[in-house]
Design an enzyme around this catalytic site. Structure first.
Site, PDB file in Angstrom:
ATOM      1  N   GLY A  15     -12.467  -9.801   2.040  1.00 10.44           N
ATOM      2  CA  GLY A  15     -13.635 -10.600   2.442  1.00 10.44           C
ATOM      3  C   GLY A  15     -14.313 -10.057   3.682  1.00 10.44           C
ATOM      4  CB  THR A  94       3.963 -12.362  -7.353  1.00 18.92           C
ATOM      5  OG1 THR A  94       3.377 -11.060  -7.409  1.00 18.92           O
ATOM      6  CG2 THR A  94       4.843 -12.583  -8.560  1.00 18.92           C
ATOM      7  CB  ALA A 164      -8.102   2.346  -1.097  1.00 15.03           C
ATOM      8  CE  LYS A 220      -8.283  -4.381  -7.832  1.00 13.76           C
ATOM      9  NZ  LYS A 220      -8.563  -3.351  -6.869  1.00 13.76           N
ATOM     10  CB  CYS A 276      -3.164  -4.514  -4.645  1.00 16.07           C
ATOM     11  SG  CYS A 276      -4.327  -5.384  -3.597  1.00 16.07           S
ATOM     12  CG  PHE A 338       0.603  -0.578   2.354  1.00 13.76           C
ATOM     13  CD1 PHE A 338       0.201   0.142   1.237  1.00 13.76           C
ATOM     14  CD2 PHE A 338      -0.336  -1.365   3.003  1.00 13.76           C
ATOM     15  CE1 PHE A 338      -1.114   0.089   0.779  1.00 13.76           C
ATOM     16  CE2 PHE A 338      -1.649  -1.434   2.551  1.00 13.76           C
ATOM     17  CZ  PHE A 338      -2.031  -0.695   1.442  1.00 13.76           C
TER      18      PHE A 338
HETATM   19  P1  NAI Z   1      -5.767 -11.680   2.561  1.00 16.44           P
HETATM   20  O1  NAI Z   1      -4.493 -12.437   2.484  1.00 16.44           O
HETATM   21  O2  NAI Z   1      -5.937 -10.621   3.603  1.00 16.44           O
HETATM   22  O3  NAI Z   1      -6.986 -12.706   2.766  1.00 16.44           O
HETATM   23  C1  NAI Z   1      -7.166 -13.862   2.011  1.00 16.44           C
HETATM   24  C2  NAI Z   1      -7.698 -14.968   2.925  1.00 16.44           C
HETATM   25  O4  NAI Z   1      -8.040 -16.083   2.107  1.00 16.44           O
HETATM   26  C3  NAI Z   1      -6.681 -15.465   3.937  1.00 16.44           C
HETATM   27  O5  NAI Z   1      -7.208 -15.287   5.243  1.00 16.44           O
HETATM   28  C4  NAI Z   1      -6.482 -16.948   3.575  1.00 16.44           C
HETATM   29  O6  NAI Z   1      -6.307 -17.781   4.717  1.00 16.44           O
HETATM   30  C5  NAI Z   1      -7.788 -17.268   2.868  1.00 16.44           C
HETATM   31  N1  NAI Z   1      -7.696 -18.413   1.950  1.00 16.44           N
HETATM   32  C6  NAI Z   1      -6.814 -18.615   0.944  1.00 16.44           C
HETATM   33  N2  NAI Z   1      -7.080 -19.770   0.296  1.00 16.44           N
HETATM   34  C7  NAI Z   1      -8.157 -20.322   0.908  1.00 16.44           C
HETATM   35  C8  NAI Z   1      -8.905 -21.522   0.693  1.00 16.44           C
HETATM   36  N3  NAI Z   1      -8.613 -22.335  -0.297  1.00 16.44           N
HETATM   37  N4  NAI Z   1      -9.928 -21.783   1.530  1.00 16.44           N
HETATM   38  C9  NAI Z   1     -10.247 -20.943   2.548  1.00 16.44           C
HETATM   39  N5  NAI Z   1      -9.587 -19.781   2.785  1.00 16.44           N
HETATM   40  C10 NAI Z   1      -8.549 -19.466   1.976  1.00 16.44           C
HETATM   41  O7  NAI Z   1      -6.017 -11.083   1.113  1.00 16.44           O
HETATM   42  P2  NAI Z   1      -6.806  -9.749   0.729  1.00 16.44           P
HETATM   43  O8  NAI Z   1      -5.943  -8.567   0.920  1.00 16.44           O
HETATM   44  O9  NAI Z   1      -8.149  -9.780   1.356  1.00 16.44           O
HETATM   45  O10 NAI Z   1      -6.949  -9.942  -0.842  1.00 16.44           O
HETATM   46  C11 NAI Z   1      -7.827 -10.890  -1.400  1.00 16.44           C
HETATM   47  C12 NAI Z   1      -7.942 -10.629  -2.891  1.00 16.44           C
HETATM   48  O11 NAI Z   1      -8.528  -9.351  -3.118  1.00 16.44           O
HETATM   49  C13 NAI Z   1      -6.603 -10.617  -3.645  1.00 16.44           C
HETATM   50  O12 NAI Z   1      -6.818 -11.168  -4.900  1.00 16.44           O
HETATM   51  C14 NAI Z   1      -6.296  -9.143  -3.744  1.00 16.44           C
HETATM   52  O13 NAI Z   1      -5.491  -8.852  -4.869  1.00 16.44           O
HETATM   53  C15 NAI Z   1      -7.676  -8.537  -3.927  1.00 16.44           C
HETATM   54  N6  NAI Z   1      -7.802  -7.163  -3.458  1.00 16.44           N
HETATM   55  C16 NAI Z   1      -7.197  -6.754  -2.313  1.00 16.44           C
HETATM   56  C17 NAI Z   1      -7.349  -5.459  -1.870  1.00 16.44           C
HETATM   57  C18 NAI Z   1      -6.684  -4.991  -0.625  1.00 16.44           C
HETATM   58  O14 NAI Z   1      -6.684  -3.776  -0.410  1.00 16.44           O
HETATM   59  N7  NAI Z   1      -6.106  -5.839   0.195  1.00 16.44           N
HETATM   60  C19 NAI Z   1      -8.189  -4.486  -2.600  1.00 16.44           C
HETATM   61  C20 NAI Z   1      -8.826  -5.045  -3.749  1.00 16.44           C
HETATM   62  C21 NAI Z   1      -8.621  -6.322  -4.162  1.00 16.44           C
END
Ligand code: NAI
Length: 447
Positions: A15, A94, A164, A220, A276, A338
């Site tokens: 985000g 998971t 990435a 994806k 991921c 990682f």
């Molecule tokens: P993250 O854990 O860093 O961030 C997710 C955020 O969402 C957290 O700050 C959490 O507090 C917030 N959140 C969760 N539920 C909420 C709600 N109901 N209301 C408000 N805030 C809420 O996760 P990340 O790494 O950004 O991953 C997000 C998604 O993107 C996952 O599905 C992941 O598989 C996918 N993704 C991640 C990548 C990566 O490199 N980290 C790359 C591509 C996709």
């Protein structure tokens, strides 16, 4: 449709950087990133040196757009209501309990978002799945949104993120492709066009791929599975090299020069980590089993099993080389993230390997340029708790750990060195000096 306001739920690794890039490239759109984690929001609003996420180039972008057209807020509902497009970029880990535990994706954050959007929206919205989700999640989201009891219309798009960590800014600036899946209805096509317009501000049209929702969702998972499969393939061959005298680096080069194969993701390593790959493959395995495709499920499951085997082999190699019982041994652990250029340690092989070495009585001297001391201790504590180890034993083992703020102090007095993240500074070190002193260096880098 002219988009003026975007809301993104989830201020994490996806985000934050993704919205920063959209804000930079679309100065006329106001973007608010919301999260229920107020510490994270405060950090995004705080000092540019301490943003919650480390990514090369990110703080420069945030500096330029924060307070101009990019905002971070805890006021989830107001931001949703003001936006025409809402991205869901929440974590989808998971499942740890219930049906599909240990395999299926936990969609509770996605469902909670859908419920909040349904409640807060007073006008029509485009809702975008940015999170990685199982195929047909859009159907579930639609059900929740349509049960909102008012006249608001929701259009759901799938727009998975392929960045990435470590190269997120570059990946967002020049992606290989942007994928947008939408319904093949008039309103679906309009929603797709609105999102295409946003990306077209900096991405060539031929790189913006539009598909149906299900293809986009599955692409994806499939991309991550294919990437991880290459890592497990080369790692499985590294085991054979070690038995036979072939050199895995020479093998990688020879294989990768075949243009049909290509050189990427063909370097042997201690195993893949990150939030991921493992969870997305397990999710794929679960989906295949759900649809009765047991052979397909087993094929992909093997990718995760080889990865576990590689981490285990790496740890066992150190244990065997140092004589089995590691009491009295000091081992330098270089790298905790990682991968290089991130502060993310989720599923890092360093956690598993360090935990194994501690079990055998070793003292660990850990250094990582980006992961904090608190995070390293938290990671170790969590893996010990997950193994059901008593508090006493956890404390005893954690007492064997010291964290250093530079590589040299970590190496000093150690009688073995394990390089677990390929940070550039480790590549530049003169490792021959240690080898001359008969101090073993365990690494998959060519030293
Ligand atoms: P993250 O854990 O860093 O961030 C997710 C955020 O969402 C957290 O700050 C959490 O507090 C917030 N959140 C969760 N539920 C909420 C709600 N109901 N209301 C408000 N805030 C809420 O996760 P990340 O790494 O950004 O991953 C997000 C998604 O993107 C996952 O599905 C992941 O598989 C996918 N993704 C991640 C990548 C990566 O490199 N980290 C790359 C591509 C996709």
């Amino acid at each position: 449709m002219q988009i003026k306001n975007i809301c993104c739920i989830g201020a994490g690794y996806v985000g934050g950087p993704t919205m920063a890039m959209i804000a930079l490239k679309c100065p006329d759109i106001k973007i608010t990133v919301v999260d229920h984690n107020s510490e994270r929001i405060d950090a995004w609003n705080g000092s540019l040196e301490n943003l919650p996420i480390y990514e090369p180039g990110l703080s420069d972008i945030v500096k330029e757009v924060r307070g101009e057209n990019l905002f971070f807020s805890n006021d989830v509902e107001t931001s949703i209501n003001l936006a025409e497009i809402i991205f869901m970029a929440v974590n989808t880990p998971t499942k740890t309990e219930g049906k599909g535990s240990g395999m299926a994706a936990d969609l509770s954050n996605i469902e909670a978002c859908a419920q909040t959007i349904a409640k807060a929206s007073k006008s029509d919205k485009i809702v975008v799945e940015k999170s990685t989700v199982p195929i047909r999640t859009a159907e579930k989201i639609k059900e929740i949104l349509d049960d909102n009891g008012n006249e608001v219309n929701f259009e759901i798009l799938s727009n998975p993120e392929f960045l990435a960590e470590g190269t997120a800014v570059k990946d967002l600036y020049e992606p290989d492709r942007v994928l947008i899946g939408g319904d093949e209805t008039e309103s679906g096509e309009k929603a797709v066009a609105a999102l295409v317009d946003i990306y077209s501000n900096w991405i060539p049209k031929d790189k913006i791929l539009t598909t149906n929702v299900w293809s986009s969702e599955l692409s994806k998972l499939a991309s991550n599975a294919m990437l991880a499969q290459r890592v497990s393939s080369i790692n499985s061959l590294s085991a054979l090299c070690e038995k036979t005298g072939a050199d895995i680096h020479e093998l990688s080069k020879a294989i990768g020069m075949d243009h049909r194969i290509g050189p990427h993701f063909l370097r042997a390593s201690v195993g893949f980590g990150g939030s991921c790959f493992k969870k997305d493959i397990l999710n794929l395995v679960y989906l295949c089993k759900y649809y009765g495709l047991n052979e397909v499920a087993e094929y992909w499951h093997q990718v995760v099993k080889i990865n576990d085997y590689q981490k285990k082999r790496f740890a066992q190699n150190i244990i065997d080389r140092l004589g089995g019982n590691l009491e009295g041994h000091k081992i330098a652990i270089l790298g905790w993230a990682f991968k290089t250029n991130t502060n993310d340690s989720r599923e890092s092989p360093a956690i598993y390997i360090s935990s194994k070495l501690l079990e055998k009585g070793a003292s660990l001297k850990i250094y990582d340029p980006m992961v904090s001391k608190d995070k390293i201790f938290q990671d170790l504590k969590e893996i010990k708790i997950s193994k059901g180890i008593s508090d006493n034993l956890i404390n005893k083992q954690l007492n064997q750990v010291s964290i250093f703020n530079n590589m040299e102090s970590s190496i000093q007095d150690s009688n073995g060195v394990a390089i677990l993240t390929e940070w550039d500074q480790f590549k530049k070190y003169n490792w021959k000096l240690l080898k001359q002193k008969n101090i073993p260096v365990f690494s998959h880098m060519s030293l």
